[in-house]
Scaffold this motif. Structure first.
Motif, PDB file in Angstrom:
ATOM      1  N   UNK A 118       3.517   9.744 -27.450  1.00  0.00           N
ATOM      2  CA  UNK A 118       4.028  10.796 -28.328  1.00  0.00           C
ATOM      3  C   UNK A 118       2.892  11.440 -29.098  1.00  0.00           C
ATOM      4  N   UNK A 119       3.101  12.710 -29.390  1.00  0.00           N
ATOM      5  CA  UNK A 119       2.072  13.562 -29.983  1.00  0.00           C
ATOM      6  C   UNK A 119       1.965  13.332 -31.488  1.00  0.00           C
ATOM      7  N   UNK A 120       0.710  13.318 -31.983  1.00  0.00           N
ATOM      8  CA  UNK A 120       0.452  13.316 -33.427  1.00  0.00           C
ATOM      9  C   UNK A 120      -0.752  14.216 -33.701  1.00  0.00           C
ATOM     10  N   UNK A 121      -0.820  14.701 -34.961  1.00  0.00           N
ATOM     11  CA  UNK A 121      -1.963  15.505 -35.397  1.00  0.00           C
ATOM     12  C   UNK A 121      -2.709  14.711 -36.461  1.00  0.00           C
ATOM     13  N   UNK A 122      -3.988  14.430 -36.166  1.00  0.00           N
ATOM     14  CA  UNK A 122      -4.784  13.605 -37.074  1.00  0.00           C
ATOM     15  C   UNK A 122      -5.954  14.430 -37.598  1.00  0.00           C
ATOM     16  N   UNK A 123      -5.928  14.693 -38.897  1.00  0.00           N
ATOM     17  CA  UNK A 123      -6.989  15.498 -39.532  1.00  0.00           C
ATOM     18  C   UNK A 123      -7.221  16.804 -38.777  1.00  0.00           C
ATOM     19  N   UNK A 124      -6.123  17.434 -38.340  1.00  0.00           N
ATOM     20  CA  UNK A 124      -6.227  18.719 -37.655  1.00  0.00           C
ATOM     21  C   UNK A 124      -6.532  18.633 -36.172  1.00  0.00           C
ATOM     22  N   UNK A 158       4.754  14.781 -36.662  1.00  0.00           N
ATOM     23  CA  UNK A 158       4.061  14.333 -37.880  1.00  0.00           C
ATOM     24  C   UNK A 158       2.600  14.719 -37.888  1.00  0.00           C
ATOM     25  N   UNK A 159       2.088  14.910 -39.087  1.00  0.00           N
ATOM     26  CA  UNK A 159       0.668  15.169 -39.301  1.00  0.00           C
ATOM     27  C   UNK A 159       0.123  14.047 -40.184  1.00  0.00           C
ATOM     28  N   UNK A 160      -1.044  13.492 -39.791  1.00  0.00           N
ATOM     29  CA  UNK A 160      -1.602  12.333 -40.495  1.00  0.00           C
ATOM     30  C   UNK A 160      -3.073  12.568 -40.807  1.00  0.00           C
ATOM     31  N   UNK A 207      -4.107   5.105 -38.920  1.00  0.00           N
ATOM     32  CA  UNK A 207      -4.519   3.724 -38.672  1.00  0.00           C
ATOM     33  C   UNK A 207      -3.509   2.744 -39.268  1.00  0.00           C
ATOM     34  N   UNK A 208      -2.981   3.106 -40.446  1.00  0.00           N
ATOM     35  CA  UNK A 208      -1.954   2.258 -41.063  1.00  0.00           C
ATOM     36  C   UNK A 208      -0.679   2.263 -40.216  1.00  0.00           C
ATOM     37  N   UNK A 209      -0.344   3.426 -39.703  1.00  0.00           N
ATOM     38  CA  UNK A 209       0.849   3.546 -38.864  1.00  0.00           C
ATOM     39  C   UNK A 209       0.689   2.736 -37.586  1.00  0.00           C
ATOM     40  N   UNK A 210      -0.500   2.811 -36.990  1.00  0.00           N
ATOM     41  CA  UNK A 210      -0.762   2.076 -35.752  1.00  0.00           C
ATOM     42  C   UNK A 210      -0.691   0.569 -36.000  1.00  0.00           C
ATOM     43  N   UNK A 211      -1.136   0.144 -37.184  1.00  0.00           N
ATOM     44  CA  UNK A 211      -1.089  -1.276 -37.514  1.00  0.00           C
ATOM     45  C   UNK A 211       0.360  -1.755 -37.600  1.00  0.00           C
ATOM     46  N   UNK A 212       1.231  -0.901 -38.139  1.00  0.00           N
ATOM     47  CA  UNK A 212       2.658  -1.234 -38.187  1.00  0.00           C
ATOM     48  C   UNK A 212       3.218  -1.395 -36.776  1.00  0.00           C
ATOM     49  N   UNK A 213       2.848  -0.473 -35.872  1.00  0.00           N
ATOM     50  CA  UNK A 213       3.375  -0.512 -34.506  1.00  0.00           C
ATOM     51  C   UNK A 213       2.878  -1.724 -33.730  1.00  0.00           C
ATOM     52  N   UNK A 214       1.711  -2.232 -34.113  1.00  0.00           N
ATOM     53  CA  UNK A 214       1.177  -3.401 -33.406  1.00  0.00           C
ATOM     54  C   UNK A 214       2.031  -4.657 -33.660  1.00  0.00           C
TER      55      UNK A 214
END
Length: 646
Positions: free
Chosen positions: A95-101, A7-9, A15-22
Motif C-alpha cells: 500500500x502507498x504512503x507519502x514520506x516527507x514528500x 496517509x502522509x508521514x 518508522x513508528x508505524x512500521x514498528x507497530x506492524x511488525x
C-alpha cells in the motif's frame, strides 16, 4: 489500514508505524520510488519478457509474475497477493504512503506456517488455481488466443527478439453481413487454429482487436520468418469451415524481425506493412521481402499528395512519410487539382495548406466538392493559420482533420495513417456492398430473363425479343433524359424499367397455343382474347403478395397492363390517353412495336429498319408520344445496324 494509502508521514512517524506492524507481520519493509524505478530499468537486462522488481528478496531463481508493489506505486491503490517460494506460501500487502514528500510503498508480509496452510498439496493447488485464474484473464474467450490485455500488460513494453507479424482477415464484415455473426466467429476461430498449427508452443498468437491478430515467433531469421508467414497464409487459405463450406478465408499479413526492439515499436512497423499488403489483399509482406522487388513494393504502397507552396514544408512531410507511402507533391492549388484529375482515387489522402498562390486550399476544397472527390479522397489541412475561423471553415468544406503548425511528427504520422485506414476500410465496405447488390440484381435479371424466354419459347419466338426490348428501352430512356426533364428519371429508374420490360408479355402464358401461334390473321374474337394477355400479366404480378409493393414489381405491373395503350387513347385494355400512361409503359410500347416490325414472326416476315421507322412515324402502328418518336429518330443511327449488334 484501509486509509494507509492516503496517509502522509514524516520519517519518524512511518518508522513508528512500521514498528507497530511488525507486531502483526513477519516482514515490514518500505520501498521508495527510486528503488522501484531502478529495478524496473534493470528488468530488461535480467529477462526479455517477464517483469521483475524484487525477485532477489524472495530468494527465487525466477522473477515475480505479478509485482503488486510496482503497480501500487503507479496508481496508489492497495493490493494483496499470494507469493509462493518452493513449498512456502506468503501473503503480501502493498500500500502507498507519502514520506516527507516522497512516494513510497510499504510491503507487509505474512508467512503461512503449519497452522495456516500445512498441506503442501493444498498450497500447490492454491498456487495452480491463482495462476490458472490469471491465465484466464489473458485468454480470448472466442478463439483461445491471448487477448489484448495480455499484449498491453505482458508484451507491449518488453524487448523483442524474433518475428512480429500483424494479420488482418480480409473482408471480414462480409462474412458477418452476408452469413451472420456465427459465420464471422467461425472464421476467427479457424484463423487462430490454423496459426497455432503452424507455430511452436513457445510462440504466441494474440487477438489484437476484432479481426486483427498479432503473431510472435521467437528466435527466427528473416528468411525463416517469411517462410513461416507464407505457411500460415496458405494454411488459412486452405481452411474449410464445415458449416460454411463456400467461405474461403483470405488474410493480409505484415511482418518484421526485431532484435531488441520494444514490442510496441515492432508492432507499429508490422501494422504498416500489413496495411500495405491490404491494399492488394490476400498477401504477405515483410520488411526485407526478397519475393518482391522494390518497384513492386512501391507500387503496392498507398499514395499521398502533399500540397504546400513552401519547399521546406513539403520536404519535412515527405521525409516523414516517404518510407511507407508513395509521395506526390504540388506547390499550389492548381497543381493539386491537375494531379487529382490525373490520379483520382489512386491518391489515398491529400495534405493541404491554406494560403497558396494561384489557387488556395479553400478553393481546392470547393473544387473537390463540386467534383465529388471529397467523398472518396480524405483531406487533412496542415497550416500555420490555426484560428477558430480558419479551422471551422476547413471543416465546413469537408476536411477530415486539421493540424496546426508547429506539429509533432509522430502525431501527424499517426493521424495520417488512421485517416487512410478509415477511408480504405470505407472503400472496401462500399465495394463489397456494391458487389453484393450487383450480384443480386444480376441474379434477378437472369431469373426474369429465363421466365420471359419461357414465354417467348411458348410463343414460337427465338427469345431474342426480350433482349431487344431491354436494349431499346434503355436507349430510349437515356435519350429521353437528355432531351427533357419532364419525367424526372435517374440512372436507377432507367435500369429498373429496362429490367422490368422483360416481363411485358408474361400474360401470354395464359393465352391458348392455337391463338398464340396462329400463322394467319386473327379473327376479331381471337384478337379480343389475345388482348387479355395485358390483364392476365398484371394479375399474375398482383398475386405476388410478398413482392407486389416492390418498385420493380410495381413498374412491371404498369408495363404488363399498359404497354398496348396509345397516346391518343385508342389502345387497350383501359383506353388511357397521353401521360395518363406511365412513361415506363410508353417507352416499352415503342420498343415492342419496333422490334415486332423488324423481327420475323409466324405470321409475317421482318421489315427493314427504314420501313419500320416509316410505319411508326406515319402512325400505321398507332399514336405514340411525340417526344419518344423524336428520341427514336435520334437513336436510329445506333439501332439501324440491328439490335443484335448492340
Amino acid at each position: 489500514m484501509d486509509n494507509v494509502s492516503k496517509d502522509t508521514y514524516t520519517r519518524e512517524q512511518i518508522e513508528a508505524k512500521m514498528e507497530e506492524y511488525r507486531q502483526i507481520f513477519d516482514v515490514v519493509r518500505l520501498i521508495d520510488k527510486e528503488t522501484i524505478e531502478h529495478m524496473e530499468d534493470d528488468q530488461d537486462n535480467q529477462d526479455r519478457m517477464n517483469p521483475c522488481p524484487c525477485y532477489a528478496f524472495w530468494n527465487k531463481g525466477r522473477q515475480c509474475t505479478n509485482c503488486t508493489t510496482s503497480q501500487t506505486m503507479k496508481d496508489k491503490k492497495q493490493r494483496v497477493k499470494m507469493e509462493f517460494v518452493d513449498d512456502e506460501a506468503y501473503q503480501v500487502i502493498s500500500h502507498y504512503v507519502n514520506v516527507d514528500g516522497c512516494d513510497c510503498v510499504m510491503e507487509l508480509v505474512n508467512h503461512f506456517d503449519n497452522s495456516g496452510v500445512a498441506d503442501v498439496d493444498v498450497r500447490r493447488k492454491l498456487e495452480q488455481k491463482i495462476v490458472g485464474y490469471k491465465e484466464k484473464l489473458y485468454i480470448d474467450v472466442l478463439t483461445g488466443a491471448y487477448n489484448r490485455r495480455f499484449y498491453e500488460e505482458k508484451l507491449k513494453n518488453k524487448k523483442c527478439y524474433g518475428g512480429i507479424a500483424m494479420l488482418d482477415v480480409d473482408d471480414f464484415k462480409l462474412y458477418n453481413d452476408s452469413l451472420g455473426h456465427s459465420a464471422g466467429d467461425e472464421a476467427l476461430v479457424a484463423v487462430v487454429k490454423a496459426v497455432k498449427e503452424c507455430i511452436r508452443k513457445t510462440d504466441m498468437v494474440v487477438r489484437f482487436g476484432g479481426d486483427e491478430f498479432l503473431i510472435v515467433v521467437h528466435d527466427v531469421t528473416e528468411d525463416e520468418f517469411k517462410a513461416k508467414l507464407d505457411q500460415i497464409h496458405d494454411a488459412i487459405h486452405k481452411t474449410i469451415i464445415p458449416k460454411y463450406a463456400k467461405m474461403q478465408i483470405e488474410v493480409s499479413i505484415g511482418g518484421v524481425v526485431a532484435d531488441g526492439e520494444i514490442a510496441s515499436d515492432a508492432v507499429t512497423k508490422a501494422d504498416k506493412l500489413m496495411y500495405i499488403a491490404k491494399n492488394r489483399k490476400n498477401m504477405v509482406i515483410t520488411e526485407h521481402d526478397n519475393d518482391k522487388t522494390e518497384d513492386e513494393i512501391e507500387e503496392i504502397k498507398q499514395q499521398i499528395l502533399i500540397v504546400d507552396d513552401s519547399d521546406l514544408n513539403r520536404e519535412i512531410l515527405s521525409e516523414m512519410l516517404n518510407g511507407d507511402f508513395r509521395i506526390l507533391e504540388a506547390s499550389n492549388g492548381q497543381e493539386c487539382v491537375d494531379l487529382l484529375e490525373q490520379y483520382g482515387t489512386g491518391i489515398s489522402i491529400v495534405l493541404l495548406d491554406i494560403v497558396m498562390p494561384v489557387m488556395d486550399g479553400y478553393e481546392v476544397l470547393k473544387y473537390m466538392d463540386r467534383n465529388h472527390w471529397i467523398e472518396d479522397i480524405p483531406v487533412i489541412m496542415i497550416s500555420g493559420e490555426g484560428s477558430e475561423n480558419y479551422v471551422r471553415k476547413a471543416y465546413e468544406l469537408g476536411v477530415s482533420d486539421f493540424i496546426s503548425r508547429p506539429f509533432d511528427m509522430k502525431t501527424v504520422y499517426q493521424r495520417v495513417l488512421n485517416t487512410i485506414k478509415l477511408y480504405a476500410k470505407q472503400r472496401r465496405l462500399i465495394k463489397m456492398v456494391t458487389d453484393q447488390i450487383y450480384e443480386r440484381e444480376n441474379n434477378n435479371k437472369i431469373l426474369i430473363s429465363v421466365l420471359s424466354h419461357i414465354v417467348e419459347f411458348r410463343n414460337g419466338e427465338s427469345g431474342s425479343h426480350v433482349i431487344h426490348i431491354n436494349k431499346l428501352t434503355e436507349l430510349l430512356l437515356k435519350q429521353l433524359v437528355k432531351d427533357t426533364d419532364q419525367y424526372d428519371l435517374n440512372g436507377s429508374d432507367i435500369e429498373l424499367i429496362a429490367t422490368a420490360s422483360a416481363l411485358h408479355d408474361i400474360g401470354k402464358i395464359g393465352i391458348d397455343d392455337a391463338i398464340l401461334n396462329k400463322p394467319g390473321r386473327l379473327t376479331d374474337e381471337e384478337f379480343e382474347i389475345m388482348k387479355t394477355h395485358t390483364v392476365i400479366g398484371a394479375r399474375m404480378l398482383e398475386d405476388l403478395e410478398l413482392y407486389k409493393n416492390q418498385k420493380l414489381v410495381r413498374t412491371a405491373w404498369q408495363i404488363c397492363r399498359w404497354h398496348h395503350e396509345k397516346y391518343d387513347g385508342k389502345g387497350y385494355p383501359d383506353g388511357l390517353k397521353g401521360d395518363e400512361i406511365p412513361i415506363a409503359a410508353q417507352v416499352v410500347s415503342v420498343a415492342d412495336v419496333y422490334d415486332a416490325l423488324t423481327s420475323e414472326r409466324v405470321y409475317k416476315k421482318a421489315f427493314s429498319h427504314e420501313k419500320a421507322m416509316e410505319m411508326i412515324l406515319n402512325g400505321e402502328c398507332g399514336q405514340f408520344n411525340p417526344i419518344l418518336l423524336k428520341c427514336l429518330m435520334e437513336i436510329q443511327g445506333i439501332i439501324s445496324k440491328g439490335l443484335d449488334e448492340l
